[in-house]
Design a protein around this motif. Structure first.
Motif, PDB file in Angstrom:
ATOM      1  N   GLU A 119       0.842  -1.203   0.000  1.00 27.30           N
ATOM      2  CA  GLU A 119       0.000   0.000   0.000  1.00 27.30           C
ATOM      3  C   GLU A 119       0.872   1.246   0.000  1.00 27.30           C
ATOM      4  O   GLU A 119       1.908   1.312   0.652  1.00 27.30           O
ATOM      5  N   GLY A 120       0.404   2.257  -0.722  1.00 26.68           N
ATOM      6  CA  GLY A 120       1.023   3.575  -0.700  1.00 26.68           C
ATOM      7  C   GLY A 120       0.055   4.583  -1.283  1.00 26.68           C
ATOM      8  O   GLY A 120      -0.836   4.232  -2.060  1.00 26.68           O
ATOM      9  N   GLY A 121       0.236   5.852  -0.911  1.00 24.46           N
ATOM     10  CA  GLY A 121      -0.664   6.887  -1.381  1.00 24.46           C
ATOM     11  C   GLY A 121       0.073   8.101  -1.905  1.00 24.46           C
ATOM     12  O   GLY A 121       1.186   8.411  -1.471  1.00 24.46           O
ATOM     13  N   SER A 122      -0.532   8.778  -2.884  1.00 20.27           N
ATOM     14  CA  SER A 122       0.025   9.975  -3.496  1.00 20.27           C
ATOM     15  C   SER A 122       1.359   9.622  -4.150  1.00 20.27           C
ATOM     16  O   SER A 122       1.400   8.770  -5.030  1.00 20.27           O
ATOM     17  N   ALA A 123       2.483  10.236  -3.717  1.00 14.46           N
ATOM     18  CA  ALA A 123       3.774   9.808  -4.267  1.00 14.46           C
ATOM     19  C   ALA A 123       4.055   8.362  -3.909  1.00 14.46           C
ATOM     20  O   ALA A 123       4.758   7.658  -4.646  1.00 14.46           O
TER      21      ALA A 123
END
Length: 707
Positions: A556-560
């Motif tokens: 999981e990761g968000g934006s950059a």
């Protein structure tokens, strides 16, 4: 067990192909889905709505699990609660939350006496003597699907309040003013401001910032209460599109500081607080690649500035200068120490506080003005996060701290500066019998391809056995940009994973700031690929050392961090069962090529300028997720979450990415909030439902979704 829908699903939405050709540096690229960018096109909205309907159908079998997770988050949260009061002037200021209400309520209560520095222990069940409700977000949000408070400020004398509200999610705030003595709403209304408007110390003026067409805060204004906004004075304008502008008063109320910053360069200008219509004077003229910020103090009757800077000091040093001649003689207070990143300094009348990173953790130390020595504030846990907060007064005997870890809920301490005793004011209540001893946290190290050691933080529930003994379902989070560090912090929502046996881990990859400024430098511009390969190497370490297995691993990761997700899905799809990408920056090259888009020019210092530099263009093209979707790959399940009104990462990026993934047969879902911004939906219950949706999908992928 995992519950699957046995009915035949509807076919995934297939977008029309309307090719346009992008040509740069002799390279012609056909983009089949760039037409999604036309937000006003009814066909675009219809496609997004079809994607939402498809995602809802594909995840309908998880509705019960979503409801259970939401109930778990809600059941662990003390819904009717109060924050720890912070003293300012003659009042204690604090916030309330009420069961069933989406938004917080800002309140205050009078001091018992001028010598009262011990915050009152407030109870949600007992009426607070003299309490005033200043702003009820639930009232202000009525009639709006979205509500965000971007500015909130009280005059020093406590008589007037300003507040800035966004009801669309586009981060444009309308500032209004209320008389707190009479309750009267003043006629002053300032539209289209950026967050962070503030009163002058004398309460006569409001200082605020506006943005340009690219959503860049570029101009600082001075509004005199009772006058027309049309007559507001322009205090400062920055024409260079790489720089953001902000303004705020020093804690001493002596100066207004106008700060400018790009990714690699900063500059500050000062105005005397009692002469705001005067000419600002520069602290240090900008030098490309030099960052600094200043804090005012008074030592032996002299106005001085403490300046934290990186000129010939990669991890920064702290110097002291005369405020009357800041470019003059510098006295070094804390010399540069390679690998120990100085983060900031906060000044008070009699002492200062220094923030720094060592060994991958943020730390705080008290600064003695007399001898320049720093004494670290120590904590027992091996992993933790700590910072100052809620310290508006110039000469307090106590320092307010915020503390937490993966297993310790958010905690508020007051440090008695004289005795160095930590006074526990409040620990975030976690209902349902939470016991921190039931959970464990640890840090392990992965070896990157170039031999660099990458820290990985882990947290798990002990009753399922120690992490690493046998392969477990594992949720691996990453970011790795802008020198932003992912701190060991507590999450109520995360307990719904841990209590089902999932191990949560953070890969502290290069591009972040966990290990000092060089850690950031080694994960940006033409070294950006290190961010992606570090994450892959962390996943491999966890697999090879028995923590998890590819069919039990979700990233999981968000934006950059969403760019990171798209990149690793292309680099090593075989390592992951699923990828959750929140507001993902997955069409990076297209965005960074277009200087008319919000924030693009500012971003050139982070990613490079592919518009004018062929090498940067080729490098970004080699990793931009949308451009590198593979025909030969078997992709993990993918969920992309975005918002229609996001001004930082436009909805078009994940929409295009999902359409492209569908072309190669990937199981990709898109969820687009139609009334929200970069931070997603507003309101705590809406946010809990959103997180429950994501966690239910994640648990389903991991094979631990309960019946």
């Amino acid at each position: 067990m995992t519950v699957h829908d046995t009915s035949a699903p509807s076919p995934a939405p297939i977008a029309d192909v309307r090719p346009v050709v992008r040509s740069h540096h002799g390279d012609d690229v056909e983009d089949r889905y760039e037409w999604f960018r036309a937000k006003e096109d009814a066909a675009v909205i219809a496609h997004l709505e079809a994607e939402n309907a498809y995602t809802q159908e594909r995840t309908a079998h998880l509705e019960g699990l979503r409801a259970r997770i939401f109930d778990e988050i809600k059941g662990r949260t003390l819904e009717t609660d109060l924050s720890v009061p912070a003293r300012r002037g003659d009042w204690w200021y604090y916030g309330r939350t009420l069961e069933g209400k989406q938004y917080g309520i800002q309140c205050r209560a009078p001091l018992a006496s001028p010598d009262d520095w011990t915050p009152p222990e407030l109870s949600a069940d007992i009426e607070v003597p003299g309490e005033q409700v200043l702003l009820d977000g639930n009232v202000e949000a009525q009639g709006h699907e979205f509500f965000s408070l971007g500015s909130f400020e009280i005059t020093t004398d406590g008589t007037q309040m300003l507040y800035g509200v966004d009801v669309a999610g586009d981060e444009r705030y309308t500032v209004r003013v209320r008389n707190l003595v009479t309750g009267e709403q003043l006629p002053d209304v300032i539209p289209d401001t950026f967050a962070g408007a503030t009163f002058s110390p004398d309460g006569r003026f409001i200082v605020y910032t506006t943005v340009d067409d690219a959503w860049r805060p570029d101009t600082v204004w001075l509004h005199e209460l009772g006058t027309s906004v049309d007559s507001d004075a322009k205090l400062f304008h920055e024409p260079d599109e790489r720089f953001w502008v902000g303004a705020g008063f020093t804690r001493s109320d002596r100066y207004l500081v106008i700060g400018l910053g790009s990714s690699i360069t900063s500059e500050e200008w000062l105005l005397d607080a009692d002469d705001l219509r005067g000419a600002p004077r520069v602290v240090w003229p900008r030098v490309e690649g030099v960052e600094y910020d200043s804090e005012h103090a008074v030592i032996d009757g002299e106005d001085v500035l403490f300046i934290l800077h990186n000129h010939d000091a990669l991890d920064f040093e702290l110097v002291r200068v005369a405020a009357s001649a800041p470019s003059g003689e510098r006295a070094v207070v804390i010399a540069h120490r390679p690998g120990e990143r100085l983060l900031g300094v906060s000044t008070f009348r009699d002492w200062g506080v220094v923030g720094y990173r060592r060994g991958g953790l943020a730390r705080l130390g008290m600064l003695d003005y007399g001898n320049g020595e720093v004494s670290e504030i120590e904590f027992d846990e091996p992993l933790y996060s700590v910072g100052t907060g809620g310290n508006p007064e110039w000469a307090p005997p106590l320092l307010r701290l915020g503390y937490g870890s993966f297993v310790t809920p958010g905690t508020v301490f007051d440090l008695d500066v004289a005795t160095r005793e930590l006074l526990l004011r409040k620990r975030q209540p976690v209902l349902g019998g939470y016991d921190a001893d039931d959970y464990a946290q640890a840090r392990v190290w992965a070896h990157a391809q170039d031999g660099t050691q990458i820290p990985i933080s882990l947290v798990w529930k002990r009753s399922f056995g120690d992490a690493g003994v046998s392969p477990r379902a594992l949720h691996l989070y990453g970011y790795g940009s802008y020198e932003h560090s992912i701190e060991p912090g507590f999450s109520v929502a995360r307990l719904s994973e841990l209590d089902r046996g999932v191990v949560f881990a953070v890969a502290h990859v290069r591009g972040g700031g966990e290990m000092g400024r060089q850690w950031y430098e080694d994960g940006k511009l033409l070294s950006k690929r290190n961010t992606f390969t570090d994450f892959v190497d962390c996943a491999l370490h966890l697999i090879d050392n028995g923590y998890t297995a590819p069919d039990r691993l979700v990233a999981e990761g968000g934006s950059a961090g969403g760019l990171l997700m798209g990149a690793v899905a292309n680099l090593a799809p075989e390592l992951f069962a699923g990828v959750l990408a929140d507001v993902p920056f997955v069409d990076a090259l297209t965005t960074i090529l277009d200087p008319s888009l919000p924030l693009t020019v500012i971003e050139w210092d982070e990613w490079g300028d592919p518009l004018h530099n062929a090498e940067v263009y080729a490098y970004m093209k080699s990793y931009s997720p949308y451009e590198n979707v593979r025909m030969d790959a078997s992709y993990p399940r993918i969920l992309a979450v975005t918002s229609l009104n996001d001004t930082r990462v436009l909805y078009v990026e994940p929409a295009k990415w999902v359409a492209r993934l569908r072309e190669v047969g990937a199981d990709a879902l898109l969820k687009c909030e139609m009334v929200a911004g970069h931070g997603g939906v507003s309101g705590r219950y809406n946010a809990w439902r959103e997180r429950a949706f994501e966690l239910a999908w994640l648990l389903d992928v991991l094979g631990v979704a309960d019946a």
